[in-house]
Design an enzyme around this catalytic site. Structure first.
Site, PDB file in Angstrom:
ATOM      1  N   ASP A 102       1.442   0.115   3.114  1.00 14.43           N
ATOM      2  CA  ASP A 102       2.493  -0.064   4.114  1.00 14.43           C
ATOM      3  C   ASP A 102       2.116  -1.172   5.087  1.00 14.43           C
ATOM      4  OD1 ASP A 102       3.871   2.011   2.992  1.00 14.43           O
ATOM      5  OD2 ASP A 102       3.137   3.516   4.419  1.00 14.43           O
TER       6      ASP A 102
HETATM    7  N1  URA Z   1       0.221   6.235   1.678  1.00 19.75           N
HETATM    8  C1  URA Z   1       0.998   5.845   2.709  1.00 19.75           C
HETATM    9  O1  URA Z   1       1.725   6.646   3.284  1.00 19.75           O
HETATM   10  N2  URA Z   1       0.932   4.564   3.087  1.00 19.75           N
HETATM   11  C2  URA Z   1       0.133   3.649   2.502  1.00 19.75           C
HETATM   12  O2  URA Z   1       0.123   2.481   2.913  1.00 19.75           O
HETATM   13  C3  URA Z   1      -0.664   4.063   1.426  1.00 19.75           C
HETATM   14  C4  URA Z   1      -0.605   5.366   1.032  1.00 19.75           C
END
Ligand code: URA
Length: 238
Positions: A102
């Site tokens: 993310d």
């Molecule tokens: N899980 C998430 O919620 N975000 C990420 O960036 C990676 C795994």
């Protein structure tokens, strides 16, 4: 000899699926003639062009990148936000991330121009172990640690962690979680289901590879041995 779709993907021009679509759309010429058959066997002397641009087989690159915050894992963004591509501008090869983090998640992500491997390993069925350091808005309870290990039902199916532990008694809001799922936003969704808000998320380990020597915003090349190990993850699940 290599199949035409594979040849284009291997050159880093697109994914294998993308190459198949390009071929079918008539955008690919071999020695000046349009070829619409993805399984065409490319001969050594063949000149393959996509949209009239000659395809050259480039050196395969496998990089381990320590992604900073406020960086999105796409190669270009219509809204002009910071993308990971910015960190690899000086590299002529078109690099793809294996999986996604993310925007505000920091930590390790593998970048490669091996389109085929990237696509294979991004698929949730390839079970690459990943470790996350998760900072929550409140201390986690023993009961919820148990829930995470036993499994939680999410809207796209059940999910359980391989391991979870609190960092220390002094830091009860920070947990270390190991999973092998590549499902979208999985960590935030897991903790969200238990009514925790994830304040900070970092991935210090992927496929056994660590951040050692890789400061935020930098990368290193994987060794031959590490590349071999990665390829084995995809072969095991053939
Ligand atoms: N899980 C998430 O919620 N975000 C990420 O960036 C990676 C795994």
């Amino acid at each position: 000899m290599t199949k035409l779709s594979k040849y284009i993907a291997q050159a880093g021009y697109s994914s294998r699926r993308g190459a198949t679509e390009l071929i079918k759309s008539g955008a690919v010429k071999v020695n000046g003639t349009v070829v619409t058959q993805p399984f065409y066997e490319v001969q050594e002397k063949d000149a393959v062009k996509v949209n009239n641009k000659l395809i050259v087989q480039q050196k395969k690159l496998y990089l381990l990148f320590n992604k900073p915050q406020d960086t999105i894992c796409t190669l270009s963004d219509p809204q002009d936000r910071n993308t990971i591509a910015h960190f690899f501008k000086h590299i002529p090869q078109r690099l793809y991330p294996i999986g996604r983090l993310d925007r505000n998640t920091t930590g390790l992500i593998i970048m490669t121009n091996d389109g085929e491997l990237a696509q294979k390993l991004s698929h949730p069925k390839y079970e690459i172990p990943k470790t996350y350091t998760v900072t929550l808005h409140r201390p986690i309870t023993e009961q919820d640690l148990d829930h995470l290990k036993k499994g939680i039902m999410l809207h796209d199916g059940p999910m359980k962690v391989d391991d979870v532990k609190v960092v220390s008694i002094q830091a009860p809001k920070t947990v270390i979680v190991t999973i092998h799922s590549g499902r979208n936003h999985i960590i935030k969704r897991l903790f969200g289901a238990l009514k925790y808000f994830v304040k900070k998320l970092d991935r210090p380990n992927i496929a056994g590879l660590t951040k050692k020597g890789i400061t935020v915003g930098t990368y290193r090349e994987l060794t031959e041995k590490e590349i071999e190990k990665l390829k084995n993850y995809s072969d095991k699940n053939k």
